[in-house]
Design an enzyme around this catalytic site. Structure first.
Site: not given
Length: 213
Positions: A118, A121, A158, A188
């Protein structure tokens, strides 16, 4: 955005879909020849176990799986009606006990697995800290830490600006494996669901269940 709008934007992924993404990615990952899998919990646990079955070679032992758990904390500042992330901090919840597990990273091909890339990090933190562990182990045995190679496998990457980077030795060597690149949306996963029947139904409606031949 109300609850109905949020629901409409979710991408539902079924267990079948995860299984097939792991199977589809296995041949590329075999070229990396992982000696050890490090699964980031909780999202990386199930893909790691599924992938291991597809990496198994006749007459060879299963690739060992170790688990780490990292928590990503975000400082939230409310501006009007919008909540904006203004900082992140990764905290170790569980790490490898090298003495008890007798895990030696030096000279190994280490595959790190998470469910999604995502902000990047967490992956950045995991690689950075594991490289520090390699340095310590290599120093203790007078070995070269560069003999350890890292790879990454995620189900979904992503398509969005990342808040952290990964080293070129991963990104420019073909050792970064993402089964799918997807828009920046709410994914999800089935292990997060409290109603797996509804979850699977939604995944089927979205075409995120089984890849038909």
């Amino acid at each position: 955005m109300d609850a109905d709008d949020v629901e409409a934007t979710k991408m539902y992924i079924s267990y079948n879909n995860v299984h097939q993404l792991c199977q589809e990615s296995a041949n590329k990952i075999k070229q990396f020849k992982p000696d050890l899998i490090i699964a980031i919990g909780g999202g990386g646990f199930i893909p790691a176990r599924m992938l291991r079955s597809f990496l198994k070679e006749p007459g060879q032992p299963n690739v060992r799986i170790m688990a780490i758990i990292l928590s990503l904390y975000e400082d939230i500042e409310t501006v009007g009606s919008q909540a904006e992330s203004v900082g992140t901090q990764v905290v170790r919840t569980q790490w490898i006990d090298y003495h008890q597990s007798k895990v030696d990273l030096v000279g190994k091909n280490v595959l790190i697995i998470d469910e999604v890339d995502d902000t990047r990090t967490t992956l950045h933190y995991a690689v950075s800290e594991l490289k520090k562990d390699v340095e310590e182990q290599a120093k203790a045995k007078n070995a070269d830490p560069k003999d350890t190679k890292f790879g990454i496998f995620v189900l979904h990457d992503k398509d969005k600006p990342k808040k952290a980077d990964l080293p070129d030795e991963i990104m420019k060597t073909g050792n970064y494996f993402a089964a799918r690149t997807v828009p920046d949306c709410w994914i999800a996963y089935p292990w997060e669901s409290v109603d797996i029947v509804y979850h699977t139904k939604r995944a089927m409606e979205q075409g995120n269940d089984v890849f038909l031949p």
